[in-house]
Motif scaffolding. Structure first.
Motif, mmCIF file in Angstrom:
data_model
loop_
_atom_site.group_PDB
_atom_site.id
_atom_site.type_symbol
_atom_site.label_atom_id
_atom_site.label_comp_id
_atom_site.label_asym_id
_atom_site.label_seq_id
_atom_site.Cartn_x
_atom_site.Cartn_y
_atom_site.Cartn_z
ATOM 1 N N LEU A 54 -2.508 3.839 -3.614
ATOM 2 C CA LEU A 54 -2.498 2.758 -4.598
ATOM 3 C C LEU A 54 -1.923 1.498 -3.977
ATOM 4 O O LEU A 54 -1.273 1.536 -2.931
ATOM 5 C CB LEU A 54 -1.638 3.131 -5.808
ATOM 6 C CG LEU A 54 -2.114 4.263 -6.689
ATOM 7 C CD1 LEU A 54 -1.039 4.605 -7.719
ATOM 8 C CD2 LEU A 54 -3.404 3.902 -7.387
ATOM 9 N N LEU A 55 -2.143 0.392 -4.655
ATOM 10 C CA LEU A 55 -1.504 -0.880 -4.315
ATOM 11 C C LEU A 55 -0.487 -1.178 -5.410
ATOM 12 O O LEU A 55 -0.825 -1.207 -6.592
ATOM 13 C CB LEU A 55 -2.532 -2.001 -4.229
ATOM 14 C CG LEU A 55 -3.579 -1.838 -3.136
ATOM 15 C CD1 LEU A 55 -4.698 -2.842 -3.320
ATOM 16 C CD2 LEU A 55 -2.942 -1.988 -1.764
ATOM 17 N N ARG A 56 0.767 -1.361 -5.015
ATOM 18 C CA ARG A 56 1.822 -1.688 -5.984
ATOM 19 C C ARG A 56 2.043 -3.190 -5.938
ATOM 20 O O ARG A 56 2.264 -3.774 -4.874
ATOM 21 C CB ARG A 56 3.107 -0.957 -5.631
ATOM 22 C CG ARG A 56 4.260 -1.325 -6.553
ATOM 23 C CD ARG A 56 5.488 -0.483 -6.338
ATOM 24 N NE ARG A 56 5.886 -0.444 -4.942
ATOM 25 C CZ ARG A 56 6.597 0.535 -4.428
ATOM 26 N NH1 ARG A 56 6.976 1.563 -5.159
ATOM 27 N NH2 ARG A 56 6.932 0.494 -3.150
ATOM 28 N N VAL A 57 2.000 -3.832 -7.090
ATOM 29 C CA VAL A 57 2.182 -5.279 -7.193
ATOM 30 C C VAL A 57 3.522 -5.546 -7.868
ATOM 31 O O VAL A 57 3.784 -5.056 -8.973
ATOM 32 C CB VAL A 57 1.049 -5.934 -8.010
ATOM 33 C CG1 VAL A 57 1.255 -7.431 -8.091
ATOM 34 C CG2 VAL A 57 -0.308 -5.597 -7.425
ATOM 35 N N SER A 58 4.379 -6.301 -7.181
ATOM 36 C CA SER A 58 5.662 -6.670 -7.763
ATOM 37 C C SER A 58 5.873 -8.173 -7.593
ATOM 38 O O SER A 58 5.174 -8.840 -6.847
ATOM 39 C CB SER A 58 6.802 -5.870 -7.131
ATOM 40 O OG SER A 58 6.802 -6.016 -5.739
ATOM 41 N N ALA A 73 0.874 -1.173 0.000
ATOM 42 C CA ALA A 73 0.000 0.000 0.000
ATOM 43 C C ALA A 73 0.912 1.224 0.000
ATOM 44 O O ALA A 73 1.745 1.385 0.894
ATOM 45 C CB ALA A 73 -0.897 -0.006 1.224
ATOM 46 N N ILE A 74 0.780 2.075 -1.035
ATOM 47 C CA ILE A 74 1.660 3.229 -1.180
ATOM 48 C C ILE A 74 0.840 4.469 -1.510
ATOM 49 O O ILE A 74 -0.356 4.380 -1.806
ATOM 50 C CB ILE A 74 2.705 2.998 -2.290
ATOM 51 C CG1 ILE A 74 2.023 2.851 -3.656
ATOM 52 C CG2 ILE A 74 3.580 1.787 -1.979
ATOM 53 C CD1 ILE A 74 2.962 2.985 -4.828
ATOM 54 N N ILE A 75 1.505 5.613 -1.487
ATOM 55 C CA ILE A 75 0.934 6.872 -1.966
ATOM 56 C C ILE A 75 1.773 7.300 -3.165
ATOM 57 O O ILE A 75 2.995 7.435 -3.056
ATOM 58 C CB ILE A 75 0.993 7.973 -0.879
ATOM 59 C CG1 ILE A 75 0.261 7.533 0.378
ATOM 60 C CG2 ILE A 75 0.455 9.294 -1.421
ATOM 61 C CD1 ILE A 75 -1.236 7.406 0.222
ATOM 62 N N LEU A 76 1.148 7.495 -4.310
ATOM 63 C CA LEU A 76 1.833 7.910 -5.527
ATOM 64 C C LEU A 76 1.072 9.080 -6.118
ATOM 65 O O LEU A 76 -0.122 8.948 -6.415
ATOM 66 C CB LEU A 76 1.911 6.741 -6.516
ATOM 67 C CG LEU A 76 2.659 6.988 -7.810
ATOM 68 C CD1 LEU A 76 4.137 7.255 -7.531
ATOM 69 C CD2 LEU A 76 2.522 5.792 -8.731
ATOM 70 N N ARG A 95 4.758 -5.394 -11.505
ATOM 71 C CA ARG A 95 3.649 -5.919 -12.295
ATOM 72 C C ARG A 95 2.637 -4.832 -12.613
ATOM 73 O O ARG A 95 1.996 -4.866 -13.635
ATOM 74 C CB ARG A 95 2.950 -7.052 -11.564
ATOM 75 C CG ARG A 95 3.696 -8.340 -11.636
ATOM 76 C CD ARG A 95 2.765 -9.470 -11.339
ATOM 77 N NE ARG A 95 3.389 -10.735 -11.672
ATOM 78 C CZ ARG A 95 2.762 -11.873 -11.576
ATOM 79 N NH1 ARG A 95 1.527 -11.925 -11.157
ATOM 80 N NH2 ARG A 95 3.372 -12.976 -11.901
ATOM 81 N N GLY A 96 2.463 -3.888 -11.673
ATOM 82 C CA GLY A 96 1.543 -2.785 -11.936
ATOM 83 C C GLY A 96 1.005 -2.172 -10.667
ATOM 84 O O GLY A 96 1.393 -2.545 -9.555
ATOM 85 N N TYR A 97 0.123 -1.214 -10.858
ATOM 86 C CA TYR A 97 -0.518 -0.491 -9.758
ATOM 87 C C TYR A 97 -2.020 -0.716 -9.825
ATOM 88 O O TYR A 97 -2.583 -0.832 -10.917
ATOM 89 C CB TYR A 97 -0.232 1.006 -9.862
ATOM 90 C CG TYR A 97 1.227 1.352 -9.715
ATOM 91 C CD1 TYR A 97 1.799 1.470 -8.456
ATOM 92 C CD2 TYR A 97 2.027 1.556 -10.824
ATOM 93 C CE1 TYR A 97 3.138 1.792 -8.313
ATOM 94 C CE2 TYR A 97 3.369 1.879 -10.695
ATOM 95 C CZ TYR A 97 3.911 1.994 -9.432
ATOM 96 O OH TYR A 97 5.230 2.304 -9.292
ATOM 97 N N CYS A 98 -2.666 -0.754 -8.664
ATOM 98 C CA CYS A 98 -4.115 -0.937 -8.574
ATOM 99 C C CYS A 98 -4.699 0.155 -7.696
ATOM 100 O O CYS A 98 -4.139 0.482 -6.646
ATOM 101 C CB CYS A 98 -4.456 -2.285 -7.950
ATOM 102 S SG CYS A 98 -3.774 -3.696 -8.817
#
Length: 64
Positions: free
Chosen positions: A22-26, A14-17, A36-39
């Motif tokens: 957002l949720l960052r998937v790696s 869980a990040i702030i962009l 992999r991407g952001y959600c």
């Protein structure tokens, strides 16, 4: 922020962009981490191959 790990090296953070949560998937493969991407929502995680039932919260045990 929160971190969750899944099988086969999946990491969800869980990040702030740009002032948006957002949720960052790696994905970690052979010692390297690939984005992999952001959600914007939890329901979008499936589009990046994440199964919510397999995620485990990854938190430090600093309270012990």
């Amino acid at each position: 922020m929160g971190h969750w790990r899944g099988p086969d090296g999946i990491l969800v953070e869980a990040i702030i962009l740009d002032d948006r949560p957002l949720l960052r998937v790696s994905h970690r493969v052979n010692g390297r981490t690939y984005l992999r991407g952001y959600c914007a929502t939890v329901s979008e995680l499936g589009q990046h191959g994440v199964d919510l039932g397999e995620l485990v919260e990854d938190t430090p045990l600093d309270h012990l």
